[in-house]
Design a protein around this motif. Sequence first.
Motif, PDB file in Angstrom:
ATOM      1  N   ASP A 280       0.814  -1.214   0.000  1.00 63.02           N
ATOM      2  CA  ASP A 280       0.000   0.000   0.000  1.00 63.02           C
ATOM      3  C   ASP A 280       0.851   1.269   0.000  1.00 63.02           C
ATOM      4  OD1 ASP A 280      -2.377  -1.504   0.099  1.00 63.02           O
ATOM      5  OD2 ASP A 280      -2.205  -1.699   2.285  1.00 63.02           O
ATOM      6  N   ARG A 281       2.143   1.140  -0.216  1.00 65.30           N
ATOM      7  CA  ARG A 281       3.009   2.318  -0.195  1.00 65.30           C
ATOM      8  C   ARG A 281       2.679   3.281  -1.323  1.00 65.30           C
ATOM      9  NH1 ARG A 281       9.660   2.416  -0.808  1.00 65.30           N
ATOM     10  NH2 ARG A 281       9.897   4.669  -0.409  1.00 65.30           N
ATOM     11  N   PHE A 282       2.392   2.747  -2.507  1.00 63.89           N
ATOM     12  CA  PHE A 282       2.068   3.568  -3.670  1.00 63.89           C
ATOM     13  C   PHE A 282       0.582   3.446  -3.972  1.00 63.89           C
ATOM     14  CE2 PHE A 282       6.494   2.168  -4.181  1.00 63.89           C
ATOM     15  CZ  PHE A 282       7.128   3.397  -4.245  1.00 63.89           C
TER      16      PHE A 282
ATOM     17  N   LYS B 233       7.230   0.992 -18.569  1.00 56.38           N
ATOM     18  CA  LYS B 233       6.358  -0.147 -18.859  1.00 56.38           C
ATOM     19  C   LYS B 233       6.600  -1.293 -17.875  1.00 56.38           C
ATOM     20  CE  LYS B 233       3.664  -2.668 -21.659  1.00 56.38           C
ATOM     21  NZ  LYS B 233       2.251  -2.351 -21.947  1.00 56.38           N
ATOM     22  N   LEU B 234       7.865  -1.596 -17.623  1.00 51.18           N
ATOM     23  CA  LEU B 234       8.204  -2.690 -16.722  1.00 51.18           C
ATOM     24  C   LEU B 234       7.754  -2.400 -15.297  1.00 51.18           C
ATOM     25  CD1 LEU B 234      11.779  -3.538 -18.073  1.00 51.18           C
ATOM     26  CD2 LEU B 234       9.755  -5.003 -18.217  1.00 51.18           C
TER      27      LEU B 234
ATOM     28  N   TYR C 279       4.225  -3.426 -10.651  1.00 57.76           N
ATOM     29  CA  TYR C 279       3.206  -3.007  -9.680  1.00 57.76           C
ATOM     30  C   TYR C 279       1.989  -3.930  -9.754  1.00 57.76           C
ATOM     31  CZ  TYR C 279      -0.288  -0.109  -7.350  1.00 57.76           C
ATOM     32  OH  TYR C 279      -1.280   0.346  -6.521  1.00 57.76           O
ATOM     33  N   HIS C 280       1.543  -4.200 -10.966  1.00 57.20           N
ATOM     34  CA  HIS C 280       0.369  -5.059 -11.147  1.00 57.20           C
ATOM     35  C   HIS C 280       0.631  -6.466 -10.614  1.00 57.20           C
ATOM     36  CE1 HIS C 280      -3.075  -7.028 -13.047  1.00 57.20           C
ATOM     37  NE2 HIS C 280      -2.228  -7.905 -13.553  1.00 57.20           N
TER      38      HIS C 280
ATOM     39  N   THR D   7      -1.293  -8.372  -7.465  1.00 58.62           N
ATOM     40  CA  THR D   7      -2.174  -9.501  -7.770  1.00 58.62           C
ATOM     41  C   THR D   7      -1.514 -10.855  -7.527  1.00 58.62           C
ATOM     42  OG1 THR D   7      -1.470  -9.422 -10.103  1.00 58.62           O
ATOM     43  CG2 THR D   7      -3.439  -8.155  -9.477  1.00 58.62           C
ATOM     44  N   ASP D   8      -0.242 -10.843  -7.057  1.00 56.89           N
ATOM     45  CA  ASP D   8       0.493 -12.096  -6.795  1.00 56.89           C
ATOM     46  C   ASP D   8       0.537 -12.988  -8.033  1.00 56.89           C
ATOM     47  OD1 ASP D   8       1.244 -11.680  -4.084  1.00 56.89           O
ATOM     48  OD2 ASP D   8      -0.801 -12.128  -3.461  1.00 56.89           O
TER      49      ASP D   8
END
Length: 229
Positions: A62-64, A140-141, A146-147, A151-152
């Motif tokens: 939750d940092r970003f 992009k990377l 992040y995604h 979402t693991d």
Amino acid sequence: MGHQTLALIQQLDAACNSVDELAAATEDAFLAHPDPDIITSFPGLSVLSGACVLAEIGDDRDRFADARAMKAYAGAAPVTRASGRSHVVVARTVENQRLAAAGHMWTFAALRSAEPRAHYDRRHDGGERHTAALRNLFNKLLGCLYHCLRTDTFCNPGRAFRQPRHAGRMTVHGIAGATVKRSADPRAGEVCADDLKRGGCVTAYMDPAVILQAVPAQQSARSRVPAHG
């Protein structure tokens, strides 16, 4: 002279041993973390480089607030300055320099993989300089990272760098006083084309995600000139 050389060699040997011990400790700590498999699934990231990236972004999910916040923190997201009819997109200068340095090495290593290389070549062939294309790849990377962390899931380069249908060279036929707009372009904005002559056209090598259309000045949206390849 021989004693001095031997002393210097011993100091160098001690420094090298310290580096090896630190690298081993870093690898052990990284592999004990819950996310090493996700991070190292990315093209260009190994155990040590992945540990550098993780150390800078932290392990607080939750940092970003979103991917854009992480990109801005790393200096990968561009800065848009708009005033009236002036619209300028420049590189971000305020950044986490350690993360930016790790990202620079990350993107260089990622170029050995087919999908990141194709993305870089597409941006470079579209007119961007080497540093700008490399920064866009880092952007992009980071979004993909992040995604995946949220979402693991593991990185799937084929899906992450999938090329949309409307890619390549696009030509827009416009009229005098038209404004050429780029939609969904991370570099943002609009390019004024007031100098277009009637019946002229604007040609550009666009990012695959970009939709290019000409909007005639002082006319309704129904009279937009469609783009075609």
